[in-house]
Scaffold this active site. Structure first.
Site, short mmCIF file in Angstrom:
data_model
loop_
_atom_site.label_atom_id
_atom_site.label_comp_id
_atom_site.label_asym_id
_atom_site.label_seq_id
_atom_site.Cartn_x
_atom_site.Cartn_y
_atom_site.Cartn_z
N SER A 63 -9.81 2.37 2.93
CA SER A 63 -8.87 3.10 2.10
C SER A 63 -7.91 2.19 1.32
CB SER A 63 -8.05 4.05 2.97
OG SER A 63 -7.20 3.34 3.84
N SER A 92 -10.22 -0.07 7.03
CA SER A 92 -9.58 0.09 5.72
C SER A 92 -8.92 -1.16 5.14
CB SER A 92 -8.55 1.21 5.77
OG SER A 92 -9.19 2.45 5.78
N LYS A 125 0.86 -1.18 0.00
CA LYS A 125 0.00 0.00 0.00
C LYS A 125 0.90 1.23 0.00
CE LYS A 125 -3.87 2.10 2.57
NZ LYS A 125 -4.76 1.98 3.74
#
Lengths: 483, 95
Positions: free
Chosen positions: A150, A174, A75
């Protein structure tokens, strides 16, 4: 190759069915082929191939670990030396971190190959990946829909087989919510289990990194590499890391499952409720005992979370001032103009909302009414979980109120978007580990089952997930066009 | 609970955060609905409840007061917007 599990990939590398370079090239070519998903912000082709060559030598030497030569992706919140770390923001569009996050170091030591950096909501604030400076990510199951957020790029990349396994972070859901929306397995570990060093901070008392993969078995291998005490993270917890794969096949006979009745109240969509109930029925067949539990303070989780997260965000993001790194506005008139305009021009609307909210909540005269109150409510919620988990092994419920919604459907009303996290947020407040596993489909879109455990019970959660995945094949479904 | 445009301007100033003039009303509306959501907590009695800062109630760890970092100024300044002679440059503060 892209449909093999991590263990199968490791075996293939050892038996020389394919090399890490070949494997890496195969995934890089899939990433290019499916660029329209917008799952990646940066693809680090050159360094990936160098890492793959090094891994091939390591494997040939005979002393490589289980992740050696296996391509993964990070990420874009984890700092990577030499590869841009944007955190989904214009503020860090030019930021090349001068050091690696501890998690990235762990993967490097394991000999894993990093394919690139994954798209995400700006500074991890969002539930749809629509808040990224780099544009929305598309859900491989329905490309007009969001992948969740997210960690939306992370979930989409795993579902579309652009990477066998990836990292994510979870502050209010997330990891779990995008895992649910994209039909993959995502685990948020206990707070303090995975180092936050070099993981760009949003709300420090809630943020936690974790694995996102196609199965609990793969997630166990990933977590093994990610977890561990780190002196560089002042909130890291000094606890031994167990072997997460050892107990995957343990029997679930007599497992006590608690169902928080607040999770199954009026707000839950009928089809979602039926799908979750069917998954719980499957656990009954595996020998589990089911009981209802009461968690009266759960409904306060969203207000408490948005006070605490906004307050911590306003403090954490004050470091972006246009002076030492990141975006700087053109021709600042004076120092105040430099700060104000650099921040105003480089932060997106949702980040601004939360900075404003947090600044207000922490300002003189309001601290007690908001931040202190929220921290007290946090304790009440945490106590609810302690009580519930004293009588059962795990809690189960939905991850999300519905399945993936269409891109643009909820962008007008921030509060509507916040309510997306209603089943995930309380877990972050309590700091507990929780996992989302694929449990069915509604109108072709994946549904996630949430499994919540006691502190440091990640191995139990993975066992509970793995046994279900041995009995069902939801996690083996592949979105059309990505087979 | 609702915030006015002038409240938003004041908060934005505290946060040193530039906001477009025509967006201020919009933020006032959004922040007011966020506050409405948060006031739900007000109805809960929290008398005597100890605020929770760390989920495991862990205290801040201390370490020995010894140098543990090396000087990496040049390395760090390669990504700075503007530097000179090892210093970060900002607009003149004192005339």
């Amino acid at each position: 190759m892209h449909n093999l599990t991590l263990s199968e990939l490791a075996a293939g590398l050892r038996s020389q069915q394919f090399s890490s370079v070949e494997l890496t090239q195969a995934f890089l070519s899939r990433i290019h082929q499916h660029q329209d998903l917008n799952a990646f912000i940066s693809v680090s082709e050159d360094t990936a191939l160098q890492q793959a060559q090094a891994a091939d030598q390591l494997i040939a030497g005979g002393n490589a670990g289980p992740l050696a030569g296996i391509p993964i992706a990070q990420k874009d919140i984890f700092c990577t030396l030499g590869v841009k770390t944007s955190c989904g923001s214009k503020m860090l569009d030019n930021f090349i971190a001068p050091y690696n996050a501890t998690v990235v170091e762990h993967f490097n030591q394991a000999g894993a190959v990093m394919l690139g950096k994954l798209n995400m909501d700006e500074f991890a604030m969002g539930s749809s990946n629509e808040n990224s400076f780099y544009g929305p990510v598309r859900n491989p199951w329905a490309t007009d829909s969001v992948p969740g957020g997210s960690s939306g790029g992370s979930a989409a990349a795993v579902a579309a087989r652009l990477a066998p396994a990836v990292t994510g972070t979870d502050t209010g859901g997330s990891i779990r919510q995008p895992a649910a929306f994209c039909g993959i397995t995502g685990l948020k570990p206990t707070y303090g289990r995975v180092s936050r060093y070099g993981m760009i901070a949003y709300a420090s008392s809630l943020d936690q990194g974790g694995p996102m993969a196609r199965s609990a078995e793969d997630a166990a291998l990933l977590l093994q590499t990610m977890a561990g005490f780190d002196t560089k993270d002042s909130t890291s917890v000094d606890q031994p890391v167990p072997n997460y794969s050892a107990g995957l096949n343990d029997s679930l006979q007599g497992l006590k499952i608690g169902l928080p009745k607040q999770f199954f109240s009026a707000g839950l969509d009928n089809q979602m409720a039926a799908t979750i109930q069917a998954a719980i029925e499957e656990y009954r067949k595996l020998g589990a005992e089911i009981q209802e539990v009461d968690m009266p303070n759960l409904e306060l989780a969203i207000p408490a979370y948005y006070v605490i997260a906004s307050a911590e965000c306003s403090s954490n993001l004050s470091r972006y001032d246009g002076v030492r790194f990141g975006y700087r506005c053109q021709n600042p008139q004076d120092l105040a103009d430099l700060y104000t305009r650099s921040r105003g021009e480089a932060f997106g609307a949702e980040v601004k909302r939360r900075i404003l909210m947090g600044t207000y909540a922490l300002s003189a005269g309001y601290y007690d009414a908001y931040y202190l109150k929220a921290q007290q409510v946090r304790r009440l919620i945490s106590d609810d979980f302690k009580r519930a988990l004293s009588g059962v092994d795990v809690l189960m419920g939905p991850v999300t109120p519905g399945t993936a919604f269409r891109i643009g459907e909820k962008t007008d009303d921030p509060i509507q978007m916040y309510l997306e996290d209603i089943y995930t947020i309380a877990i972050n407040l309590a700091g507990l580990p929780a996992m989302s596993i694929p449990a069915g489909f509604i109108d072709g879109k994946p549904v996630g089952l949430q499994v919540i455990g006691n502190y440091f019970s990640e191995a139990k959660l993975l066992n509970v997930g793995h046994r279900y995945q041995q009995a069902t094949d939801w996690h083996l479904q592949v979105p059309k066009g990505f087979e | 609970m609702s915030l006015s445009a002038s409240d938003v301007k004041k908060i934005a100033h505290l946060a040193r955060l530039g906001i477009d003039e025509q967006q201020i009303e919009h933020y006032a509306k959004d922040l007011s609905s966020m506050l409405d959501l948060m006031t739900q907590m007000g109805q809960t009695n929290t008398d005597g409840v100890v605020p929770m800062a760390h989920p495991l109630d862990q205290m801040q760890r201390l370490r020995d007061d010894v140098v543990s970092e090396t000087d990496q100024r040049d390395h760090f300044q390669t990504i700075a917007p503007q530097t000179e002679a090892g210093l970060y440059l900002v607009p003149k503060v004192i005339d």
